[in-house]
Design an enzyme around this catalytic site. Structure first.
Site, mmCIF file in Angstrom:
data_model
loop_
_atom_site.group_PDB
_atom_site.id
_atom_site.type_symbol
_atom_site.label_atom_id
_atom_site.label_comp_id
_atom_site.label_asym_id
_atom_site.label_seq_id
_atom_site.Cartn_x
_atom_site.Cartn_y
_atom_site.Cartn_z
ATOM 1 N N LYS A 38 0.840 -1.205 0.000
ATOM 2 C CA LYS A 38 0.000 0.000 0.000
ATOM 3 C C LYS A 38 0.876 1.256 0.000
ATOM 4 O O LYS A 38 2.075 1.182 0.309
ATOM 5 C CB LYS A 38 -0.914 -0.012 1.230
ATOM 6 C CG LYS A 38 -0.166 -0.013 2.567
ATOM 7 C CD LYS A 38 -1.095 -0.374 3.728
ATOM 8 C CE LYS A 38 -0.325 -0.375 5.046
ATOM 9 N NZ LYS A 38 -1.099 -0.996 6.136
ATOM 10 N N ARG A 136 -10.219 -0.726 15.253
ATOM 11 C CA ARG A 136 -10.164 0.100 14.053
ATOM 12 C C ARG A 136 -11.219 -0.433 13.087
ATOM 13 O O ARG A 136 -12.359 -0.029 13.178
ATOM 14 C CB ARG A 136 -8.738 0.069 13.483
ATOM 15 C CG ARG A 136 -8.442 1.158 12.499
ATOM 16 C CD ARG A 136 -6.966 1.214 12.131
ATOM 17 N NE ARG A 136 -6.508 0.066 11.362
ATOM 18 C CZ ARG A 136 -5.269 -0.041 10.888
ATOM 19 N NH1 ARG A 136 -4.366 0.906 11.117
ATOM 20 N NH2 ARG A 136 -4.913 -1.091 10.185
ATOM 21 N N TYR A 264 13.871 31.649 5.918
ATOM 22 C CA TYR A 264 12.638 32.387 6.212
ATOM 23 C C TYR A 264 12.502 32.676 7.705
ATOM 24 O O TYR A 264 12.842 31.844 8.540
ATOM 25 C CB TYR A 264 11.422 31.575 5.759
ATOM 26 C CG TYR A 264 11.226 31.535 4.260
ATOM 27 C CD1 TYR A 264 11.266 32.704 3.498
ATOM 28 C CD2 TYR A 264 10.975 30.335 3.613
ATOM 29 C CE1 TYR A 264 11.063 32.662 2.126
ATOM 30 C CE2 TYR A 264 10.764 30.285 2.243
ATOM 31 C CZ TYR A 264 10.814 31.453 1.504
ATOM 32 O OH TYR A 264 10.611 31.412 0.150
#
Ligand SMILES: *Cc1c(COP(=O)(O)O)cnc(C)c1O
Length: 368
Positions: A38, A136, A264
């Site tokens: 996956k 789950r 930054y």
């Protein structure tokens, strides 16, 4: 290994073979091996990884979503593919591409049954998932009869496997909990498979389960992270080799005087006269802002350099004041000698998150 000239994720198939062989050596002879591919095979390249594993004899694949399975089919994968978390909107697509859904609730089972009848299929392979403690996805243990009753008269479906997922297989402090989970799965799955007159595969373990609970292998194991070279502990990782190495190059080195700032919001102030190197990789590539301000490090010529100031979208700056390096030198973000585990740990996350987050913008290069 030739140097890289741009930010590159190297994918080492020899390492993949090593990890596959190592994990297989932990299995009983007849235990099936399911490779979890996956999320782009944990951030690498699902079609390359799956094609290689198919060639060296993997038994099964798993993906999270149907679209990931479709991609594998289009890449030439013929091995069975389990879809762990199919979404109800495109179940017909699963059937069209011979993808086998995990059905984890009465709702998903009924929906899939409807689609299977509509598509006129017979004995279509499905996988039934029970919740045994992760809380789950999954049928609750008390719903076993409901599930069985819905399946018994459904000639359109055939149960290929019954499975569950461990909540804490990597955490030996939770051994008691895991032992209880294994027992719960064992009796539940036994009752389940005894209700059918054909063979049903049982599987419970992920990578850490394979390594920590060899008695819980049942008929098949589902390995993800271990295949890619990481365990959930130093001890587990010892015998594994990271498959992916993230490399970049030094774009520019500048001198910054004491008291001046870098990046930054003037995120880093130089405490001494410094040499700062800029590297072409940033938070858009998966190196999140939490790696800035000296939390994360990179390796240049086998020396460690801290990431200073704020991580930009496409760049990071590293302090190379005490390092021998030149513009064009190779930079290792993580790899076999500079593990993603250590870097992830430094910012309070896990290897899974770091490696799966590497963006698709980065060039993949296959190493054999
Ligand atoms: C992702 C996943 C796995 C793989 O787990 P690893 O820890 O990466 O080995 C196994 N089973 C299920 C249900 C999963 O979602």
């Amino acid at each position: 290994m030739p140097k890289v000239f741009e930010t590159t994720l190297e994918i080492n198939l020899n390492a993949l073979k090593h990890n596959f062989d190592f994990l297989k050596s932990k299995l009983q002879n007849n235990t099936l091996f399911l490779a979890v591919v996956k999320a782009f095979a944990y951030g690498s390249d699902a079609s390359v990884i799956a094609n290689y594993l198919q060639k060296i004899g993997v038994d099964y694949f798993a993906v999270a979503y149907i679209s990931e399975g479709v991609e594998l089919r289009e890449a030439g994968i013929t091995v069975p593919i389990l879809v762990l978390h199919p979404q109800l909107g495109n179940l017909e697509l699963a059937i069209k591409h011979s993808l086998e859904p995990s059905l984890y609730s009465l709702k998903t089972l009924r929906e899939f049954k409807k689609v299977a009848i509509k598509c006129n299929v017979f004995n279509y392979p499905v996988h039934i998932k029970f919740n045994t403690g992760l809380n789950r996805l999954g049928f609750e243990p008390e719903e076993i009869n409901l599930a069985l009753n819905t399946l018994i008269d459904a000639s359109c479906l055939k149960v290929k496997s019954v499975f569950s997922h461990l909540a804490a297989s990597e955490d030996l402090n939770e051994k008691k909990f895991t032992d209880t989970q294994i027992e719960r799965y064992k009796s539940l799955s036994e009752k389940f498979i005894n209700s059918f007159d054909y063979t049903i595969i049982r599987h419970l373990c992920n990578t850490s389960g394979v390594l920590n609970y060899p008695e819980a292998q049942f008929d098949m194991v589902r390995c993800g992270i271990g295949l890619y070279g990481y365990g959930n502990s130093k001890k587990e990782s010892e015998n594994l080799i990271p498959v992916a190495s993230l490399k970049s190059v030094v774009s520019q080195i500048i001198s910054v005087s004491i008291g001046e700032s870098v990046g930054y919001n003037r995120g880093h102030i130089c405490r001494v006269d410094s040499k700062i190197a800029t590297i072409p990789i940033g938070h858009a590539d998966g190196i999140g802002r939490h790696y800035g301000h000296n939390a994360g490090t990179v390796s240049i010529n086998q020396q460690t350099a801290p990431i200073v100031g704020n991580v930009c979208m496409d760049m990071i700056m590293v302090d190379v004041t005490s390092i021998n390096c030149l513009e064009g030198d190779e930079v290792v973000l993580f790899g076999s000698s500079f593990s993603a585990e250590g870097i992830a740990e430094a910012v309070d996350t896990i290897s899974y998150e770091l490696i799966t987050g590497i963006s698709q913008r980065i060039t993949r290069k296959i190493i054999k």
